[in-house]
Design a protein around this motif. Structure first.
Motif, PDB file in Angstrom:
ATOM      1  N   ALA A 325       1.004  -1.098  -0.197  1.00 31.54           N
ATOM      2  CA  ALA A 325      -0.561   0.433  -0.106  1.00 31.54           C
ATOM      3  C   ALA A 325       1.148   1.028  -0.101  1.00 31.54           C
ATOM      4  CB  ALA A 325      -0.449  -0.209   0.987  1.00 31.54           C
ATOM      5  N   GLY A 326       1.906   0.951   0.350  1.00 28.53           N
ATOM      6  CA  GLY A 326       3.139   2.067   0.246  1.00 28.53           C
ATOM      7  C   GLY A 326       2.802   2.736  -0.834  1.00 28.53           C
ATOM      8  N   SER A 327       3.197   1.432  -1.736  1.00 29.68           N
ATOM      9  CA  SER A 327       4.237   1.975  -2.702  1.00 29.68           C
ATOM     10  C   SER A 327       3.198   3.571  -3.776  1.00 29.68           C
ATOM     11  CB  SER A 327       3.929   1.067  -4.088  1.00 29.68           C
ATOM     12  OG  SER A 327       4.647  -0.348  -3.286  1.00 29.68           O
ATOM     13  N   LYS A 328       3.819   4.266  -4.857  1.00 29.16           N
ATOM     14  CA  LYS A 328       3.854   4.753  -5.391  1.00 29.16           C
ATOM     15  C   LYS A 328       4.114   5.623  -6.738  1.00 29.16           C
ATOM     16  CE  LYS A 328       3.197   7.852  -0.484  1.00 29.16           C
ATOM     17  NZ  LYS A 328       3.967   9.573  -0.364  1.00 29.16           N
ATOM     18  N   ASP A 329       4.021   6.048  -6.939  1.00 29.89           N
ATOM     19  CA  ASP A 329       3.883   6.985  -9.024  1.00 29.89           C
ATOM     20  C   ASP A 329       4.311   8.019  -8.565  1.00 29.89           C
ATOM     21  OD1 ASP A 329       5.154   5.503 -11.725  1.00 29.89           O
ATOM     22  OD2 ASP A 329       3.400   6.954 -11.977  1.00 29.89           O
ATOM     23  N   SER A 330       5.423   8.719  -9.238  1.00 29.99           N
ATOM     24  CA  SER A 330       4.869  10.327  -9.420  1.00 29.99           C
ATOM     25  C   SER A 330       4.549  10.460 -10.543  1.00 29.99           C
ATOM     26  CB  SER A 330       7.014  10.400  -9.299  1.00 29.99           C
ATOM     27  OG  SER A 330       7.621  10.526  -8.412  1.00 29.99           O
ATOM     28  N   ASP A 331       4.277   9.484 -11.713  1.00 29.25           N
ATOM     29  CA  ASP A 331       3.066   9.963 -12.765  1.00 29.25           C
ATOM     30  C   ASP A 331       1.745   9.583 -12.658  1.00 29.25           C
ATOM     31  OD1 ASP A 331       6.099  11.015 -13.742  1.00 29.25           O
ATOM     32  OD2 ASP A 331       6.355   9.048 -14.001  1.00 29.25           O
ATOM     33  N   LYS A 332       1.565   9.521 -11.169  1.00 29.27           N
ATOM     34  CA  LYS A 332       0.245   8.974 -10.865  1.00 29.27           C
ATOM     35  C   LYS A 332      -0.076   7.247 -12.119  1.00 29.27           C
ATOM     36  CE  LYS A 332       0.054  12.862  -7.911  1.00 29.27           C
ATOM     37  NZ  LYS A 332       0.224  12.360  -6.811  1.00 29.27           N
ATOM     38  N   ASP A 333       0.251   7.122 -12.879  1.00 31.16           N
ATOM     39  CA  ASP A 333      -0.291   5.450 -13.228  1.00 31.16           C
ATOM     40  C   ASP A 333      -0.168   4.534 -12.134  1.00 31.16           C
ATOM     41  OD1 ASP A 333       1.013   7.225 -15.724  1.00 31.16           O
ATOM     42  OD2 ASP A 333       2.840   6.181 -14.707  1.00 31.16           O
ATOM     43  N   ALA A 334      -1.507   4.313 -13.275  1.00 31.60           N
ATOM     44  CA  ALA A 334      -1.656   2.922 -12.429  1.00 31.60           C
ATOM     45  C   ALA A 334      -0.868   1.842 -12.619  1.00 31.60           C
ATOM     46  CB  ALA A 334      -3.466   2.087 -13.350  1.00 31.60           C
ATOM     47  N   LEU A 335      -1.148   1.352 -11.265  1.00 36.01           N
ATOM     48  CA  LEU A 335      -0.157  -0.275 -10.534  1.00 36.01           C
ATOM     49  C   LEU A 335      -0.460  -1.179 -10.924  1.00 36.01           C
ATOM     50  CD1 LEU A 335       1.664   2.255  -8.347  1.00 36.01           C
ATOM     51  CD2 LEU A 335       2.289   2.269 -10.543  1.00 36.01           C
ATOM     52  N   THR A 336       0.039  -1.837 -10.850  1.00 35.17           N
ATOM     53  CA  THR A 336       0.016  -3.854 -10.932  1.00 35.17           C
ATOM     54  C   THR A 336       1.361  -4.140  -9.928  1.00 35.17           C
ATOM     55  OG1 THR A 336       1.345  -4.347 -12.955  1.00 35.17           O
ATOM     56  CG2 THR A 336      -1.190  -3.861 -13.060  1.00 35.17           C
ATOM     57  N   TYR A 337       1.414  -5.096  -9.464  1.00 40.23           N
ATOM     58  CA  TYR A 337       1.799  -5.804  -8.779  1.00 40.23           C
ATOM     59  C   TYR A 337       2.407  -7.278  -8.669  1.00 40.23           C
ATOM     60  CZ  TYR A 337       0.299  -1.794  -6.390  1.00 40.23           C
ATOM     61  OH  TYR A 337       0.272  -0.586  -6.057  1.00 40.23           O
ATOM     62  N   VAL A 338       3.644  -7.896  -8.681  1.00 41.16           N
ATOM     63  CA  VAL A 338       3.635  -9.192  -8.339  1.00 41.16           C
ATOM     64  C   VAL A 338       4.205  -9.926  -7.202  1.00 41.16           C
ATOM     65  CG1 VAL A 338       5.126 -10.949  -9.882  1.00 41.16           C
ATOM     66  CG2 VAL A 338       4.011  -8.969 -11.186  1.00 41.16           C
ATOM     67  N   TRP A 339       3.665 -10.977  -6.686  1.00 44.09           N
ATOM     68  CA  TRP A 339       4.127 -10.782  -5.383  1.00 44.09           C
ATOM     69  C   TRP A 339       5.498 -12.343  -5.460  1.00 44.09           C
ATOM     70  CZ3 TRP A 339       4.116  -8.281  -1.288  1.00 44.09           C
ATOM     71  CH2 TRP A 339       2.616  -6.610  -1.692  1.00 44.09           C
ATOM     72  N   HIS A 340       6.511 -12.106  -4.887  1.00 46.32           N
ATOM     73  CA  HIS A 340       7.314 -13.251  -4.792  1.00 46.32           C
ATOM     74  C   HIS A 340       7.075 -13.911  -3.715  1.00 46.32           C
ATOM     75  CE1 HIS A 340       9.071 -12.770  -8.767  1.00 46.32           C
ATOM     76  NE2 HIS A 340       8.390 -11.421  -8.414  1.00 46.32           N
ATOM     77  N   PHE A 341       6.521 -15.255  -3.361  1.00 47.93           N
ATOM     78  CA  PHE A 341       6.675 -15.702  -1.762  1.00 47.93           C
ATOM     79  C   PHE A 341       7.461 -16.619  -1.609  1.00 47.93           C
ATOM     80  CE2 PHE A 341       2.587 -13.974  -2.434  1.00 47.93           C
ATOM     81  CZ  PHE A 341       1.947 -12.967  -0.962  1.00 47.93           C
ATOM     82  N   GLY A 342       9.338 -16.782  -1.322  1.00 46.83           N
ATOM     83  CA  GLY A 342       9.937 -18.275  -1.860  1.00 46.83           C
ATOM     84  C   GLY A 342       9.935 -17.648  -2.870  1.00 46.83           C
ATOM     85  N   ASN A 343       9.943 -19.162  -4.085  1.00 47.04           N
ATOM     86  CA  ASN A 343      10.210 -19.340  -5.140  1.00 47.04           C
ATOM     87  C   ASN A 343       8.585 -18.993  -6.005  1.00 47.04           C
ATOM     88  OD1 ASN A 343      13.011 -19.504  -5.146  1.00 47.04           O
ATOM     89  ND2 ASN A 343      12.652 -21.494  -4.329  1.00 47.04           N
TER      90      ASN A 343
END
Length: 727
Positions: A325-343
């Motif tokens: 939730a603390g991730s930000k984008d200075s250009d106000k672009d929509a963000l997507t997330y890829v999670w890594h849990f171990g391998n």
């Protein structure tokens, strides 16, 4: 300049002007003997060429030629008070440096000379830059007799003379070169861009983009511009010069960015700017200190990736909740997330939260990649989550509840441990050998950050790691088995400086032939860091003693007068390392309690109401705004405290005085002390004591309420510190 910046103990004083005291026995207050001395290397910037054999030679163009009587040929520029951070223009060869100036606040034109200035200097050739006879734009000091207080003529920048009896060099000095940029504590009419306040000028590099790779360098706009920064004021400026190096203009660099006291900067070979930030506190381990890199990004800016988890350990199955939730984008672009849990990689789409359940024991790195859809991808830091074992919970109870420590006053303590697998101190099951308690007396707060935890808990982790592996099949602590005892290994290798890497490799890779024919099994899945903890524990057994003696789980700490006098902080640390679980390493829980010397600065307040702040040299003091105001201090334990004392300064006698009240929990809460500072008084330092009204249980919000005795009072009460007195 190796001269004392403070006032002399006798006679007339420097008072922040030039230290040119010629009296016998006070040479430390005479910078004429160092910075102004052509035969001394102090207060200089030196220029030599080092030869392959380690000796050096003097290049052409220094201030004095080799063989000049009474002058050192190594000197390139002289007349510096504190030349801090130098930089050489790689094209022109011009030398730049920040010059930290003296402290006088106002000019004393008729008798002493100019107020203090910091300088940014430029030397196109070797020269004399004035100190201690001149400062700023060649503003001249007066010769001064510190015995009689009489002022002599001001020094002549065209024909400066060093007539000090402490001078061992030339009496006639070179003409003075003026400063490039200069500014006082107050606003500067010549350079208003620098602002006001404390000063610490520092010189950065002159930038030339063509020396760096095109992919990472700064744009051509910065070509030939000088980076200039101030450690205290927290800004970075860009100075534009003409073709000859003359000053043209100054502008802010990254004006919207907060810099945390930059203390050094360099251009890397990639053309990026690297900043070393000291942080915003003096002589402390600042949380905002660090090494930063400034990249130029003329197009899409990559997002900032931040990860947090609700827990870092637990028994199986371990359900983890993670957030970006603390991730930000200075250009106000929509963000997507890829999670890594171990391998395992888990696409998160546009949601910044994720959940995952670990069903197998182990240590798993957890991080997130954040993408802006335009090619910008940033990976967060990786947090290690331990599945299969839950970290122990450790706490310390004390009686009385106190924020301070006093000589001879006992502090009773009790350590409580609760571990899901092992048990608790109250119900049993806790391995006392894995519980460590210690007290440290620290000379500065920066040493308090988890001090001692790593020192003794790492040994407990190594000991308990052994218990989770197959090592116990072949080795015992003090008895020989198929293999040697750990004590025998310790005695053999404790004095070998290469023992740790050798034994670490032996544990991981296995081997034989040292202690007999039985080969030692390999442990290829064991991390090098964990193997290192095992080796540390083994080597600690040398001599047969316990590796780290500590305090009992329950007892009393009585600081001695010497321990109190030699320290500023008492730190009580407790840690417990559990036994681990199958295929899950032991974990350590720890806690610390800090106890301060019984004094607080008014700047330690948590919040205030109707309080103004005034400068008192390097510190700030509090003054009531209007008729009344208060300062609040959070979480103050008053155990062993019998009275509260306020230290203050009067600039002039009071008309009717002030009433000082000490209140607990809220501005209108229970009054626990009161004192009156009456009319009159003498200008200078004072203090007023208020006995504590009864016992105050537990940590409280402590309010210092100050009000004028009546409307006639117009003189300020300058509040500086609070002293907590013991019965």
């Amino acid at each position: 300049d190796n001269s004392t910046p403070f006032n002399q103990p006798v006679g007339f004083k420097n008072n922040g002007f030039a230290p040119i005291d010629h009296r016998e026995g006070l040479h430390q207050y005479d910078a004429s003997r160092s910075s102004g001395n052509t035969n001394d290397l102090r207060g200089k910037i030196l220029r030599i060429r080092v030869k392959p054999d380690g000796s050096y030679e003097i290049p052409e163009g220094n201030l004095f030629k080799p063989g000049t009587q009474g002058a050192r040929p190594e000197i390139y520029v002289m007349g510096n008070r504190n030349p801090y951070r130098i930089s050489v223009d790689r094209k022109t060869g011009f030398l730049y440096w920040g010059e930290v100036g003296p402290d006088a606040n106002v000019d004393s034109t008729a008798t002493r000379g100019p107020r203090g200035y910091d300088e940014l200097n430029q030397a196109r050739r070797a020269g004399f830059f004035g100190w201690p006879f001149f400062v700023g734009n060649n503003y001249a000091y007066h010769a001064y007799n510190y015995t009689t207080g009489e002022s002599g003529p001001s020094f002549d920048p065209m024909k400066p003379l060093n007539l000090s009896p402490n001078n061992t060099g030339l009496k006639e000095l070179p003409p003075v070169s003026p400063a490039f940029i200069w500014y006082p504590y107050a606003s500067s009419s010549e350079f208003p861009e620098v602002g006001t306040g404390g000063r610490n000028a520092m010189a950065g590099p002159v930038y030339y983009p063509e020396f760096y790779p095109s992919a990472t360098r700064f744009p051509d706009y910065f070509k030939g511009k000088l980076f200039f920064y101030d450690w205290i004021r927290g800004w970075i400026k860009i100075v534009t010069m003409d073709g000859e190096g003359n000053y043209q203009q100054m502008e802010p660099f990254m004006a919207g960015t907060k810099f945390n006291s930059v203390i050094d900067m360099e251009m890397g070979p990639d053309g990026r700017l690297y900043l070393l930030e000291y942080g915003t506190g003096w002589f402390t381990k600042n949380k905002d200190a660090g090494l930063a890199r400034v990249d130029y990004n003329g197009g899409n800016r990559a997002p900032r990736a931040v990860v947090s988890v609700n827990r870092t350990s637990g028994t199986l199955p371990l359900t983890l909740k993670a957030s970006a939730a603390g991730s930000k984008d200075s250009d106000k672009d929509a963000l997507t997330y890829v999670w890594h849990f171990g391998n395992l990689v888990v696409p998160g789409g546009g949601k910044s939260d994720a959940s995952f359940t670990f069903t197998k024991p182990g240590a798993y790195p957890v991080f997130v990649e954040v993408k802006d859809g335009k090619g910008g991808v940033t990976r967060s830091e990786a947090l290690t989550v331990y599945a299969g074992n839950e970290e122990p919970r450790v706490s310390i109870e004390t009686d009385p509840a106190s924020s301070f420590y006093f000589a001879g006053k006992p502090l009773a303590y009790k350590v409580l441990v609760s571990d899901k697998e092992d048990g608790s101190t109250e119900k049993g099951g806790i391995d006392e050998a894995a519980l460590q308690v210690k007290v440290d007396y620290l000379s500065s707060p920066d040493k308090a950050q988890v001090l001692g935890h790593q020192a003794f808990s790492s040994l407990a982790e190594g000991r308990n790691l052994v218990a989770t592996l197959d090592c116990k099949t072949c080795h015992k602590e003090n008895e020989k088995s198929i293999g040697p005892s750990y004590a025998m290994v310790a005695e053999k290798y404790v004095k070998d400086p290469k023992a740790k890497p050798y034994l670490t490799g032996k544990i991981i890779k296995g081997g034989g032939g040292v202690w007999g024919e039985v080969a030692m099994a390999a442990h290829p899945d064991l991390k090098e860091g964990d193997a290192g903890l095992i080796v540390d524990w083994i080597l600690s057994l040398a001599g047969g003693g316990k590796p780290v003696p500590g305090l009992p789980a329950k007892g009393s700490i009585v600081p001695t007068a010497k321990e109190v006098a030699d320290s500023k902080l008492m730190l009580v640390t407790a840690s417990y390392t559990d036994k681990g679980a199958p295929k899950s390493r032991p974990l350590t829980g720890y806690t610390t309690l800090q106890f301060k010397q019984p004094v607080l600065s008014v700047t330690d307040r948590t919040s205030t109401e109707r309080i103004n702040w005034v400068d008192q040299g390097r510190a700030k003091a509090a003054v009531v705004q209007g008729d009344a105001g208060w300062l609040m201090f959070e979480g103050i334990g008053l155990g062993h405290v019998s009275a509260l004392e306020l230290g203050y300064t009067l600039r002039e006698p009071l008309v009717s005085g002030y009433v000082v009240e000490w209140v607990a929990d809220s501005p209108d809460g229970r009054k626990i002390g009161e004192a009156v500072i009456g009319a009159g008084g003498t200008a200078g330092a004072g203090k007023v004591k208020a006995p504590l009204m009864g016992k105050v249980d537990g940590p409280v919000k402590l309010y210092l309420k100050v009000r004028k005795a009546d409307a006639r009072e117009t003189k300020p009460l300058v509040m500086q510190q609070i002293l907590f007195l013991s019965e």
